[in-house]
Design an enzyme around this catalytic site. Structure first.
Site: not given
Length: 141
Positions: A57, A60, A106, A109, A129
């Protein structure tokens, strides 16, 4: 502290922590990660990445996808058939643009990553995707 099966801290970040991490993002990164935008197809920097490693991510740094699960879907966005750890993603029904899709965020976060569709390859049949701009690639040693 909440740990995933893979051993990562999934404790949700506070608004202040998210704001601090987002301070250095570009306007386009903020649009996609925080405002649930989508980058244009075939323009993301990670679409053609063939290196071995893990996609994290951007906000984070939680690991989200392994290069081992990446495939060329022909859609113009990096695609994966399974996540690094299913607990690292949240799935949310998305009814925008007159269609029903499943948004993926995510788990730590809550940043927008992309969508998952039931038209991927075996063994899962899933196509995650992703927006390249939502990810940071960490090459394997």
């Amino acid at each position: 502290m909440t740990l995933s099966a893979a051993g990562y801290d999934l404790t949700p970040l506070s608004k202040a922590q998210i704001d601090e991490k987002a301070a250095d993002l570009s306007a386009e990164e903020k649009r996609v990660l925080l405002d649930h935008g989508t980058e244009h197809p075939f323009c993301g920097t990670l679409l053609d990445n063939k290196k071995s490693g893990v996609y994290h991510c951007r906000l984070c740094d939680l690991p989200l996808f392994s290069s081992d699960a990446k495939f060329d879907s022909g859609t113009g966005w990096p695609s994966f058939y399974q996540p690094f750890d299913p607990e690292h993603l949240k799935q949310i029904e998305d009814n925008s643009f007159g269609m029903v899709r499943t948004e993926i965020r995510c788990a730590r976060c809550d940043s927008h990553q992309g969508h998952v569709f039931p038209d991927g390859p075996p063994p899962t049949g899933q196509r995650y995707c992703l927006n390249s701009i939502s990810l940071v690639f960490r090459e394997a040693d």
